[in-house]
Design an enzyme around this catalytic site. Structure first.
Site, PDB file in Angstrom:
ATOM      1  N   THR A  35       0.848  -1.206  -0.115  1.00  0.00           N
ATOM      2  CA  THR A  35      -0.050  -0.098   0.085  1.00  0.00           C
ATOM      3  C   THR A  35       0.977   1.207   0.168  1.00  0.00           C
ATOM      4  OG1 THR A  35      -1.655  -1.257   1.455  1.00  0.00           O
ATOM      5  CG2 THR A  35      -2.035   1.052   0.964  1.00  0.00           C
ATOM      6  N   ALA A  94       0.354  -0.548   7.439  1.00  0.00           N
ATOM      7  CA  ALA A  94       0.384  -1.224   8.459  1.00  0.00           C
ATOM      8  C   ALA A  94      -0.290  -2.705   8.310  1.00  0.00           C
ATOM      9  CB  ALA A  94      -0.636  -0.508   9.524  1.00  0.00           C
ATOM     10  N   GLY A 122       5.426  -6.753   9.106  1.00  0.00           N
ATOM     11  CA  GLY A 122       5.072  -7.844   7.988  1.00  0.00           C
ATOM     12  C   GLY A 122       6.291  -8.025   6.981  1.00  0.00           C
ATOM     13  N   GLU A 129      11.237   1.713  10.105  1.00  0.00           N
ATOM     14  CA  GLU A 129       9.935   2.438   9.896  1.00  0.00           C
ATOM     15  C   GLU A 129       9.805   3.247  11.369  1.00  0.00           C
ATOM     16  OE1 GLU A 129       7.577  -0.415   6.919  1.00  0.00           O
ATOM     17  OE2 GLU A 129       7.718  -1.090   9.053  1.00  0.00           O
ATOM     18  N   LYS A 147      -7.407  -4.482   7.307  1.00  0.00           N
ATOM     19  CA  LYS A 147      -6.218  -4.128   8.237  1.00  0.00           C
ATOM     20  C   LYS A 147      -6.856  -3.553   9.638  1.00  0.00           C
ATOM     21  CE  LYS A 147      -2.779  -5.104   5.594  1.00  0.00           C
ATOM     22  NZ  LYS A 147      -3.656  -5.480   4.290  1.00  0.00           N
TER      23      LYS A 147
END
Length: 249
Positions: A35, A94, A122, A129, A147
């Site tokens: 994403t 996320a 993941g 991050e 999510k």
């Protein structure tokens, strides 16, 4: 342990929506994952149209995507510190988002008040991050509806020093969880992070108090970083079949 879920169109809508949060002159944290990749491409398209930004990549993968998209890159230490420009906005994905509160309509987008605590990692990049996302003035998360959860309950990725694997696994058991070494998919052996460490995916079931668990994991010797992002997200842009739903902390 990459997550799957919403359609590519949903992810693209979320990424393109979050890319609009970037202003001319910004330093932008560039997240990792499918994403976030859409957001990077959308920011790149705006750069091609004249937007002046600099990006800070959160992983080898996000760096490669940013270079392909034509986004100028700088190192994290170039933009952080007392006399540095800082990071204006970070856009990242996320694996799970804790959503609370009630839906309400505000113009075209639904606005949802929630805690917006996250599980990330993941893709195994959560250490860098967290460095980038926590340093940003504004942290915008991109996600699809798969999510969202009332309570966080996915396994928490924990990056550990290779020699500390057993010690950390025992500490996780003492905290009520079960640690599993993440194995590589296309080769024998474990996943090795960009930092040269190992990943433990730690299942705790439902996590009603992520802040407390975050402190426990952070205080465990041998842990470099864990995937609980507590109190960091400012907004979550959720791509749906109809458009984008914006959740605000």
């Amino acid at each position: 342990m990459k997550t799957t879920g919403g359609s590519d169109a949903m992810k693209r809508r979320a990424g393109e929506s979050a890319a609009e949060a970037v202003d001319d002159g910004d330093v932008v944290g560039l997240g990792t994952g499918s994403t976030a990749a859409h957001a990077i491409r959308a920011i790149g398209a705006r750069v091609d149209a004249g937007l002046d930004v600099r990006g800070v990549a959160t992983s080898f993968a996000s760096r490669e995507r940013a270079l392909e998209a034509g986004i100028p890159l700088v190192d994290l230490d170039e933009v952080t510190g007392p006399d540095a420009a800082g990071i204006d906005v970070a856009v990242d994905g996320a694996d799970q988002v804790a959503v609370g509160g009630e839906n309400s309509s505000d113009g075209g987008a639904d606005r949802v008040a929630g805690d917006l605590d996250l599980i990330k990692g993941g893709g195994g990049a959560h250490a860098r991050e967290k460095l980038v996302d926590s340093a940003a003035e504004r942290f915008v998360v991109v996600a699809d509806p798969s999510k969202e959860a009332a309570v966080l309950d996915r396994a928490v990725p924990v990056e550990v020093l290779p020699s500390a694997r057993g010690v950390v696994a025992e500490a996780v058991r003492a905290a009520g969880g079960e640690a599993t070494l993440r194995r590589a998919e296309r080769k024998d052996g474990p996943v090795v992070t960009d930092n040269g460490n190992l990943l433990l995916d730690c299942a705790f079931g439902e996590i009603p108090e992520p802040e407390a668990l975050s402190g426990t994991l952070a205080g465990t010797p041998g842990v470099l970083e864990h995937g609980l992002f507590v109190g960091l997200a400012d907004e979550v842009h959720v791509g749906t079949a109809e458009g984008v739903r914006i959740l605000e902390a």
